[in-house]
Design a protein around this motif. Sequence first.
Motif, short mmCIF file in Angstrom:
data_model
loop_
_atom_site.label_atom_id
_atom_site.label_comp_id
_atom_site.label_asym_id
_atom_site.label_seq_id
_atom_site.Cartn_x
_atom_site.Cartn_y
_atom_site.Cartn_z
N GLY A 1 0.82 -1.21 0.00
CA GLY A 1 0.00 0.00 0.00
C GLY A 1 0.85 1.26 0.00
O GLY A 1 0.86 2.03 -0.96
N ALA A 2 1.60 1.46 1.09
CA ALA A 2 2.45 2.65 1.22
C ALA A 2 3.80 2.48 0.55
O ALA A 2 4.53 3.46 0.38
CB ALA A 2 2.64 3.00 2.69
N ILE B 1 0.94 12.80 -5.37
CA ILE B 1 0.67 11.92 -4.23
C ILE B 1 -0.28 10.81 -4.64
O ILE B 1 -1.28 11.03 -5.34
CB ILE B 1 0.09 12.74 -3.06
N THR B 2 0.03 9.61 -4.20
CA THR B 2 -0.79 8.43 -4.50
C THR B 2 -1.61 8.04 -3.28
O THR B 2 -1.07 7.87 -2.19
CB THR B 2 0.10 7.24 -4.91
N LEU B 3 -2.94 7.89 -3.45
CA LEU B 3 -3.81 7.32 -2.43
C LEU B 3 -4.27 5.96 -2.93
O LEU B 3 -4.77 5.84 -4.05
CB LEU B 3 -5.04 8.20 -2.19
N ARG B 4 -4.08 4.95 -2.10
CA ARG B 4 -4.45 3.59 -2.52
C ARG B 4 -5.25 2.91 -1.43
O ARG B 4 -4.77 2.66 -0.34
CB ARG B 4 -3.18 2.78 -2.82
N GLY B 5 -6.52 2.63 -1.73
CA GLY B 5 -7.31 1.81 -0.83
C GLY B 5 -6.92 0.35 -1.01
O GLY B 5 -6.85 -0.14 -2.15
N ILE B 6 -6.68 -0.35 0.09
CA ILE B 6 -6.14 -1.70 -0.02
C ILE B 6 -6.73 -2.56 1.09
O ILE B 6 -6.82 -2.13 2.24
CB ILE B 6 -4.59 -1.65 0.03
N ALA B 7 -7.17 -3.77 0.75
CA ALA B 7 -7.83 -4.66 1.70
C ALA B 7 -7.22 -6.05 1.61
O ALA B 7 -6.81 -6.51 0.54
CB ALA B 7 -9.33 -4.72 1.43
#
Length: 336
Positions: free
Chosen positions: A140-141, A273-279
């Motif tokens: 993710g990060a 900037i990258t935003l990534r929703g991750i599950a």
Amino acid sequence: MVNRTHREVRLAARPTGPVTDDLFEIVEVPVPEPGPGQVLVRNTHMGVAAVMRTLMDETTDVPMPSFEIGAPLHGPAIGEVVAAPGTGLAPGDLVEHRLGWREYALVGADAAHRLEPGLMSDPAAYLSQGPTALMGIERGAEVRPGDTVFVTGAAGGVGSLAGQIARQFGAVRVIGSTGSRQKADRLVKELGYDAVVVRGAGPIEDQLREAAPDGVDAVFDNVGGEQLVAALAVANRGARIALVGALASQLSADGTAAARTELDTLSLLSRGITLRGIALYDHLDLIPQWNRRFAEGLRAGTLTFPHSRLHGVEQAPRALRELTEGRHLGAVLVEL
């Protein structure tokens, strides 16, 4: 010898606010008989998580089934196989499954995952939330050597491991957030955080700027709301933001207002900037990887497992209530 009856915890009513003990009932029922292809497991440990408060509502945005009134709750558990006719499992095998909140569970063979004997010195360690922490840090990060990393909700079961993992991936400065000065002190003294911002001790953004004067390169966000807004304001060009949880809404009284986060999209675009929703359900391959990594780290002393452990299935409602109240640091488990 298998008991003839066992206890299970059922949802008695939908919450209208925080978790309270009267939302649950403990019922004694017959121990089920396994048929071909089924596995009877005597549960030994179960875990609770903030998402369970969300699942107590009738409808949610979480891609998991809500708990049903009058039915036992469900969640991660480990236990010993008692009987498994017509399967590849044998009595005594240690397995992990999703039917916690009861002393015995009847599980389909494909839903009971055998655990490697002797890998963990304490079987409860299989219930850590490390796979989610590893997922958020690595995928993710995308934490890199030299990064300054901000972990929101750092004192929870996920955050208390995410900070440790960030360090293993080369982070040079790890900053957390939590809800009390006592927890903040423990995060620094016991878990290697360099600094911690405290909810309620002043504007989060001001605290974060002081803790990270050179900005942050990677964010592991468990919370959302004001803490995510602060992280975005302090983020460096090219920062990677992993959206892993939404505790601000999951643990709020109404579950809605705290979830709204305003974004300055032009600022994000201009800074790359990258935003990534991750599950985790999209990254299940990390579970066996984490188990091996965690076992090695625990043996070597390079990782620790902060957790609280309550005893007896009747303590499960209390465990969830105290977790949502922020009473504990690390994971919250019930030994059955």
